[in-house]
Design a protein around this motif. Structure first.
Motif, PDB file in Angstrom:
ATOM      1  N   PRO A  60       0.722  -1.229  -0.082  1.00 61.00           N
ATOM      2  CA  PRO A  60      -0.108  -0.062  -0.084  1.00 61.00           C
ATOM      3  C   PRO A  60       0.674   1.253   0.031  1.00 61.00           C
ATOM      4  O   PRO A  60       0.338   2.262  -0.251  1.00 61.00           O
ATOM      5  N   ALA A  61       2.423   1.217   0.084  1.00 63.62           N
ATOM      6  CA  ALA A  61       2.891   2.266   0.262  1.00 63.62           C
ATOM      7  C   ALA A  61       3.412   2.758  -1.106  1.00 63.62           C
ATOM      8  O   ALA A  61       3.903   3.799  -1.093  1.00 63.62           O
ATOM      9  N   ASN A  62       3.274   1.900  -2.114  1.00 68.41           N
ATOM     10  CA  ASN A  62       3.611   2.282  -3.384  1.00 68.41           C
ATOM     11  C   ASN A  62       2.580   3.492  -3.946  1.00 68.41           C
ATOM     12  O   ASN A  62       1.477   3.255  -3.961  1.00 68.41           O
ATOM     13  N   GLU A  63       3.263   4.635  -4.200  1.00 69.05           N
ATOM     14  CA  GLU A  63       2.369   5.967  -4.477  1.00 69.05           C
ATOM     15  C   GLU A  63       2.178   5.789  -5.968  1.00 69.05           C
ATOM     16  O   GLU A  63       3.402   5.530  -6.893  1.00 69.05           O
ATOM     17  N   LEU A  64       1.178   6.249  -6.592  1.00 68.95           N
ATOM     18  CA  LEU A  64       1.066   6.469  -8.044  1.00 68.95           C
ATOM     19  C   LEU A  64       1.839   7.670  -8.304  1.00 68.95           C
ATOM     20  O   LEU A  64       1.484   8.943  -7.952  1.00 68.95           O
ATOM     21  N   PRO A  65       2.846   7.623  -9.375  1.00 68.84           N
ATOM     22  CA  PRO A  65       3.533   8.771  -9.945  1.00 68.84           C
ATOM     23  C   PRO A  65       2.842   9.507 -11.011  1.00 68.84           C
ATOM     24  O   PRO A  65       3.336  10.640 -11.315  1.00 68.84           O
ATOM     25  N   PHE A  66       1.802   9.036 -11.342  1.00 67.38           N
ATOM     26  CA  PHE A  66       0.900   9.777 -12.407  1.00 67.38           C
ATOM     27  C   PHE A  66      -0.610   9.251 -12.295  1.00 67.38           C
ATOM     28  O   PHE A  66      -1.108   8.486 -11.740  1.00 67.38           O
ATOM     29  N   TYR A  67      -1.200  10.264 -13.063  1.00 66.89           N
ATOM     30  CA  TYR A  67      -2.791   9.933 -13.150  1.00 66.89           C
ATOM     31  C   TYR A  67      -3.056   9.033 -14.718  1.00 66.89           C
ATOM     32  O   TYR A  67      -2.733   9.244 -15.564  1.00 66.89           O
ATOM     33  N   ALA A  68      -3.770   8.018 -14.183  1.00 67.90           N
ATOM     34  CA  ALA A  68      -4.409   7.074 -15.241  1.00 67.90           C
ATOM     35  C   ALA A  68      -5.903   6.952 -15.179  1.00 67.90           C
ATOM     36  O   ALA A  68      -6.438   6.791 -14.241  1.00 67.90           O
TER      37      ALA A  68
END
Length: 1501
Positions: free
Chosen positions: A449-457
């Motif tokens: 859960p710690a992996n954050e999205l670096p972009f919007y999809a």
């Protein structure tokens, strides 16, 4: 028989027979033949039916080929009778039987002239059957014959020529005759049952033929060939009508006149059973016909939900579940959305006991759920297509929660069928999850859960369009490897620094290095090498994630890879990986939904921060771009509101009605998300209004309804002339709904009023009256749903909307077959907790052996899956919960009952123990805290005398026999325990232990305030006598008791608990550490509190297990030693209050560990083990003395085996200190002496020289009998050996120095401390010799003085500096001289004058050899005067004794004076540094010591 092979006359005979049968029936009937004869006037009157039969009879034998004969020629007479209303029942029945036989024969074969018209006419006339009633029984038989005619007509070969209308008529007629609602009461149930069965058979035949047609057409289409000629005249239309008819029976049952609840339920059950058969017969072909598929997906499922809610009987629920199972099997790939809704809203609630009145109904629902989860791939498909879909419910999670809840027994008396069914469902799910583990597939770790999205999809746009969002890049981020992102404990980590710079695919893979201070086992090293050689090990992965090391991006893996539970890459189909990524996003969206429901503006901000909605661009940068971005945001927001579940409907309504221009755009995007094409107006409005709750403000309602009207008009322009018309009609429908269903409105609006209000609304024209009439009655019958529905109420609009989804990509099931391993870890995490607790509760509360066996099987399966996923909590939970059962049961065994008998009789305890053994031995790697419970069980089994003899293998260390103290204790634990109980040592005490043991230390001690005298023979033969007593007791048992004992013995032997300790070297590091902690903690508290009930022999057992585990894990001893060190320290520190045998075994264990481990791991374990050796100094002196023999032999073995590896001075000091204590024991003295002898000869070094030689001196002194103490006889036979030790120490010093000089330069000698060591050691050696010179033994003094003289001479070779010489003289030799002079007259010092003589000679040698060095010292004068004083004192003391000193003193003095004079030192005026006259003092003392020496005589020229 084929028609071509059948004689033509057979047909004629058959037909003639049937004509005769009908005519006979006509003659016997009262209407045609009066009994006993006809009236005379009617005898010759022909019958209107007789002529047709007579004419037919005259022609039938003339026909040559029956296929050329029109069937209506010979069928018409029979058909006319069937539909004749003036014919009695028996005649009609005879005609029907004749038709049956004709249909069964080969008369009506394909290719016959006019066959199609004939077969359709049969069905037409049979459905129009009329006859005069005679009696109920006869009439019922006639009707049954008619039903048979219809059934055979449909089932015959000619039945393929029936039209759609004929098929429908036949089915309806057959059902009407068996209709439980409309069937006449005078007819029995047999006719109704048979009619319904025949109806069902006809329907199955129809659907089978239709399915074959559909499949043939599909095959031709795939082969790109023209469609084949239909095998039947009827087709999809007939199937649709029949299915609609069956669905209508389900829906309209309650509204039928005269219907009772029982008859309606019977009709519903029949319909469900028939539909189930239809789906099974047609199978997947139903999907090929869109009308049929739509009927199933919408009408059927809606009717089923309504029926099961209204008639929740067992039969209805069972039919509902079986039909749902069939739909899932054959149409599930296009109906998962519908199945999700039905299961979540209806089936799960029924299975939870909601909406049912009896447990039997809940059981039926649970069985339906069980059937579903048993289907191959269903569990994974459900998770992938529901739980991994943003817009759908977490169905798998809800199912697992429900069956775990219903499986959990509330009490011991509440275990019943519900628990059994739920348990089977749990096992089915676990079996599905275990498949990947059995196949050996690498499992994907739970995403971090710690992996954050670096972009919007964007995902909301595709979802509205029914498409899968493109989440490939998102999957690469969310499924990337992460350190400690999941609950698995990694064994190895990449080393810090640059030691692991190679990425995946390097030519030479690096073996993962362990973390600092961690030692890998052989098995772990092999596994690491295998992973490294494949280029996918943890090191490679972690290294590839370092900056600049990976060509694939930030996660260090190629696209399409994810982190496995062991850190290796896991691949799978892109679609499934995207589904897993969507699951991760779903959890984040859930958090945003919580914010939205509290404050929708904050919810939007949270979603933007989580990259779930696009960011808003500032207008200052680019106004046009900002406007476009705002429009895009509004669109995505509207799509989010349309597709995201869990949103508060009231909040959605308030937001959609907001007048802000931005939210008006959101409203538009939200409304466009609906597909109103080809939907009825009221259905579209219902669908729209059910998605949110209308706000209360009229203006907001107006804006929302206006948007609906525009969109419905754009999707259905053929219905309205303008968008305003749709808007006005929608508003009017809402007002109509309020009028009709508001109790406060008394005067309800009529249809005419409704139509009148809408005149001219449709762009000046009126709406179609029928169109408005349908809307009006729809609203009157079913109100608009403007609020949250009831718990199990599913509207038809819901299924209409789901049917729309089914036609899109999003509505198709994404098969999970090729990627189950991607989801198993996440799925198992969801189920294992409640499942394990439920199964453990079943085992604890249930007495049914089959149910207990199933639950235990499930627990083993869960443990197997957890091991594959490296989830250690599962095994811990199972061990903790299951171990309570045997522990509690054994604790409740009364004292009058033998434990082995009670254990063998308890089938539950036997089964649980076997399961515990399987979990421990197969999955010990996964145990952490559960080891404490394992040890509790082992200790309890030992205390109860239940541990089998095979367990002794776990106590034998590393195969060396273990820590054996008592005779025979290694042969049988049962005998050992029994012997201790008989000896009275089976209690724990806190008082001091008076330890009195025999020389072999096999005597068993009693605890108390006073020592207890015991018979040594009893202790020596304790085990044997205990075994004999046990055999005698077993002989007195009854046959059932013996069987119980044998069962217990067999169970515990096969369990093999000892394997867990013997094979502990295969455990992972964390599990092994926890095992050692559990062993140390299970032995009871030391010192014992007053309330403790743990016997000391149980603590001994734990110590022996600890010893075995440590020895078998020597390669990881650094990991285990800290906790073991604490345990040993506790025992040694409290040795005065511990059981003597325990202390004895602890000392043995410590010594043997050092002996075994030091040579094996000297570099890694030396320091910790040295600290362990130092613990020996904590042993109480009295205890050490009592255990002297054991300690002596263990120290000897230790030093002889590992002395070269003891590089710690404190350790040597501890060992030697212990020797100094135990050598006081007479039996131990020779062993101690041999030990020190070996060390001095083989392992003496700078590190241990002082300590070892000091101990040797103590041993030499101990060897001398003490004449002052008669109780210490000493060891006179060992004096010579001990004396040689001292001499060898002096020789070693010389040889060491010579060797050191040859190896090192002078500077190095000083830098390494060799010079200081040499000087200090020589001084200490002189001191030890001076101490021994005062010994009472003549032999010791003689050897000592000889050694002293050699030591004095050796000072020259050792290059002892002058200060060291002077110091030795002043501090040691001169004081010794005065002491010996005083002892010359002591009776305990025989031949002391000889000792003085040797000392004088030693002093003389000091002067003769080193006078040059000494002269330069300021203290030389003091030294010289001291020497003269000793000689003068000796001469004075020797005045009345022999000539030993009389000769030695003058000679020694003369030699010294001559040398000093020759060197120019002894001259007149000789003075020391302080100015004292040495010349005068020398001659003064000479005169006293040797009067014969004069100045003139000695110094004359």
């Amino acid at each position: 028989m084929p028609h071509s092979q059948q004689p033509r006359k057979f047909m004629a005979l058959l037909l003639n027979h049937e004509i005769a049968s009908v005519i006979t029936a006509m003659r016997h009937n009262a209407k045609w033949a009066m009994v006993p004869r006809y009236y005379e006037e009617d005898r010759n009157e022909p019958s209107k039916y007789d002529d047709a039969f007579r004419a037919l009879r005259s022609e039938i034998f003339k026909y040559q080929d029956w296929r050329e004969v029109d069937p209506m020629v010979y069928l018409s007479p029979f058909l006319n009778l069937i539909k004749a209303s003036d014919v009695s029942g028996p005649i009609t029945g005879a005609a029907a039987v004749a038709l049956q036989r004709i249909l069964q024969s080969d008369l009506l074969v394909l290719g016959t002239v006019n066959l199609e018209a004939a077969i359709n006419q049969i069905v037409e006339d049979a459905t129009q059957c009329k006859f005069e009633s005679t009696n109920n029984s006869s009439d019922e038989i006639v009707l049954l014959n008619i039903v048979q005619v219809l059934g055979q007509a449909v089932d015959s070969a000619a039945g393929s020529l029936l039209t759609d209308e004929s098929i429908c008529k036949a089915v309806q007629a057959a059902f009407m005759l068996g209709d439980p609602v409309k069937k006449p009461k005078e007819y029995g149930d047999i006719m109704g049952y048979y009619s319904r069965q025949t109806c069902g058979a006809m329907i199955r035949t129809v659907f089978q033929n239709v399915a074959e047609q559909l499949l043939a057409a599909q095959a031709a289409e795939l082969a790109q060939q023209p469609p084949p000629e239909p095998a039947c005249r009827y087709g999809v239309r007939a199937a649709v009508n029949i299915l609609e008819f069956l669905i209508d029976l389900i829906q309209k049952g309650p509204s039928l006149q005269g219907a009772t609840k029982e008859t309606v339920e019977e009709m519903v059950v029949f319909s469900l059973d028939t539909i189930h058969a239809v789906i099974c017969v047609a199978g997947g072909a139903l999907v090929l016909a869109e009308p049929l598929a739509r009927l199933v997906q919408v009408d059927l499922l809606y009717a089923m939900c309504q029926a099961v809610v209204q008639y929740s009987s067992v039969a209805v629920i069972t039919g509902f579940c079986q039909t749902l199972l069939a739909i899932s099997t054959y149409l599930g790939h296009v109906s998962m959305a519908q199945l999700e809704t039905v299961m979540q809203r209806v089936l799960l609630r029924l299975a939870d006991g909601k909406g049912v009145q009896a447990l039997e109904q809940q059981e039926a629902a649970l069985e339906g759920l069980l059937d579903l989860v048993r289907q191959p791939s269903f569990v994974h498909d459900m998770f992938v297509n529901c739980d991994c879909r943003v817009e759908r419910a977490n169905l798998f999670e809800e199912v697992c929660s429900l069956i775990s809840k219903t499986a959990f027994p509330v009490s011991k008396t509440s275990v019943g069928p519900l628990n059994f069914i739920s348990l089977e469902a749990l096992l089915a799910i676990l079996s599905a999850l275990a498949q990947s583990a059995r196949n050996g597939q690498e499992l994907l770790a739970a995403p971090s859960p710690a992996n954050e999205l670096p972009f919007y999809a964007d995902m909301w746009g595709p979802l509205v369009a029914g498409q899968h969002p493109d989440l490939a890049r998102v999957a690469d981020v969310l499924l990337a490897p992460h350190a400690f992102g999941h609950h698995h404990h990694h064994l190895h980590h990449a080393p810090s620094g640059g030691g692991s710079s190679k990425h995946v695919g390097a030519a030479v893979p690096a073996i993962p290095a362990p973390a600092e201070g961690v030692v890998m086992s052989a098995a772990e090293v092999a596994a690491a090498e295998a992973r490294a050689s494949s280029g996918s090990g943890p090191t490679a992965l972690l290294a590839s994630s370092s900056p600049g090391a990976s060509p694939h991006g930030g996660n260090g893996l190629p696209p399409g890879h994810g982190a496995g539970v062991r850190g290796v890459p896991v691949t799978g189909p892109v679609e499934l990986r995207c589904a897993m990524a969507e699951r991760c996003l779903k959890a984040r969206i859930g958090l945003a939904v919580d914010h939205f429901n509290k404050d929708f503006k904050k919810g939007f901000v949270a979603m933007q921060a989580a990259k779930l909605l696009p960011e808003q661009v500032s207008a200052g940068d680019d106004p046009a771009a900002a406007t476009e971005a705002k429009k895009v945001l509004a669109t995505r927001l509207g799509q989010f509101l349309r597709t995201c579940p869990g949103l508060n409907k009231t909040t959605i309504g308030e937001l959609l009605g907001d007048p802000d221009p931005f939210y008006l755009q959101v409203l538009e995007a939200y409304t466009i998300g609906f597909d109103f094409g080809h939907l009825k107006f009221d259905s579209a409005l219902r669908m729209f209004l059910e998605s949110f709750r209308l706000p209360g403000e009229a203006q907001k309602i107006d804006r929302i309804i206006n948007a609906f009207g525009r969109h419905y008009f754009s999707a259905n322009e053929d219905v309205f002339r303008c968008a305003d018309a749709a808007y006005v009609l929608a508003y009017s429908v809402i007002m109509l709904n309020t009028d009709q269903h508001n109790n406060q409105v008394k005067n309800k609006m009529t249809l005419e009023s409704f139509q009148r209000n809408l005149r001219g609304v449709n762009d000046g024209a009126d709406f179609d009256k029928r169109f408005l009439e349908e809307i009006y009655y729809s609203i009157v019958k079913t109100p608009l749903r403007l609020s949250e529905p009831a718990s199990m109420d599913v509207s038809e609009q819901c299924f209409l909307q789901l049917a729309q989804i089914s036609g899109t990509q999003r509505g198709l099931v994404l098969p999970s077959e090729n990627g189950r391993h991607l989801f198993d870890t996440t799925m198992f995490r969801l189920i294992w907790g409640p499942a394990v607790h439920a199964m453990c509760a079943i085992v604890d509360n249930c007495s049914n052996e089959a149910l207990i066996g199933s639950a235990l099987e499930g627990l083993q399966l869960a443990c197997q899956i957890a091991a594959a996923h490296e989830l250690e909590d599962v095994a811990d939970s199972i061990i903790v919960n299951l171990s309570k059962i045997p522990l509690q049961q054994l604790a409740q065994v009364p004292a009058s009952t033998r434990s082995d008998v009670a254990f063998g009789r308890d089938s539950k305890m036997l089964a649980v123990t076997r399961t515990l053994a399987v979990v421990i031995n197969k999955h010990g790697d996964c145990l952490r805290g559960g080891w404490a419970n394992v040890m509790d069980l082992v200790v309890q089994l030992y205390r109860r005398g239940l541990l089998p003899d095979t367990f002794c293998r776990a106590l034998n260390g590393d195969g060396d026999g273990g820590l054996v103290v008592r005779e025979g204790e290694c042969a049988s634990l049962k005998a050992r325990r029994a012997a201790l109980q008989r000896a009275g040592t089976n209690n724990s005490g806190t008082s001091s232990i008076f330890k009195h043991i025999s020389s072999s230390f096999t005597q068993i001690l009693s605890l108390g305030s006073e020592p207890t005298t015991q018979d040594p023979s009893a202790s020596r033969g304790g085990a044997a006598s205990a075994a004999a007593a046990m055999d005698a007791a077993n002989a007195l048992l009854s046959e059932p008791e013996r069987a119980a004992v044998a069962a217990a013995e067999d169970c515990l032997t096969k369990c093999g608990f000892e394997d867990a300790f013997m094979d502990s070297k295969f455990l992972k590091q964390e599990s092994l550490v926890q095992l050692v902690r559990a062993i140390c903690s299970s032995g009871g508290q030391i010192p014992r509190p007053a309330s403790s009930s743990v016997p000391w022999d149980a603590t001994e057992l734990c110590l022996e297990l600890l010893f075995t585990v440590l020895l078998r894990n020597r390669d990881r001893i650094t990991l285990l030693w800290p906790r073991a060190y604490e345990q040993f320290a506790t025992v040694f520190q409290h040795s005065n209050v511990c059981d003597t045998v325990l202390v004895q075994k602890a000392i043995m264990a410590m010594m043997r560990l050092c002996q075994r481990l030091l040579p094996y791991k000297a570099a890694d374990i030396s320091e910790p083990l040295m600290r362990g050796i130092q613990l020996l100094s904590l042993v109480d002196e009295q205890v050490a003395h009592d255990l002297a023999s054991t300690i002596a032999s263990e120290i000897q073995s230790l030093l002889q085996g590992a002395a070269a590896y003891i590089h710690n001075q404190q350790a040597w000091m501890s060992i030697c200190a212990l020797i100094k204590v135990i050598h006081l024991d007479p039996a131990s003295f020779p062993v101690c002496l041999d030990t020190i002898t070996w060390v001095i000869k083989e392992s003496l070094s700078m590190l241990n020289y002082h300590t070892v030689v000091s101990t040797a001196v103590d041993l030499l002194e101990r060897a001398v009998p003490d004449p002052r103490r008669g109780e210490r006889p000493g060891h006179p036979h060992h004096i010579a050996q001990a004396m040689r030790l001292v001499q060898s120490a002096e020789e070693w010093l010389e040889l060491w120095w010579i060797s050191s000089q040859s190896k090192h330069s002078p500077e190095a000698l000083e830098r390494l401390g060799f010079l200081a060591f040499k000087a200090d050691t020589w001084h200490l050696l002189i001191g030890w010799l001076c101490r021994l010179a005062k010994n009472t033994s003549v032999e010791v003094r003689a050897g000592t003085m000889s050694c002293l003289q050699r030591t004095v001479v050796a000072a020259e070779r050792l290059i002892i500096p002058a200060p060291g010489l002077a110091r030795a003289l002043q501090e040691l030799l001169l004081p010794l001289g005065h002491d010996l002079v005083k002892l010359m007259h002591h009776k305990d010092m025989p031949q002391c004058d000889v000792t003085v003589r040797e000392l004088v000679r030693a002093l003389s040698k000091m002067v003769l050899l080193y006078h040059t060095q000494l002269e330069g010292l300021a203290s030389f004068g003091v030294v010289w005067r001291g020497i003269l004083d000793v000689m003068a004192a000796a001469a004075a003391a020797n005045r009345h004794q022999g000539e030993v000193l009389a000769e030695a003193l003058p000679e020694a003095l003369k030699n010294m004076l001559l040398v000093l004079h020759s060197k120019g030192m002894l001259v007149e005026g000789w003075k020391d540094a302080e100015g004292a006259d040495l010349w005068e003092y020398t001659w003064k003392m000479t005169a006293r010591a040797a009067p014969s020496i004069t100045q003139q005589g000695l110094l004359r020229p």
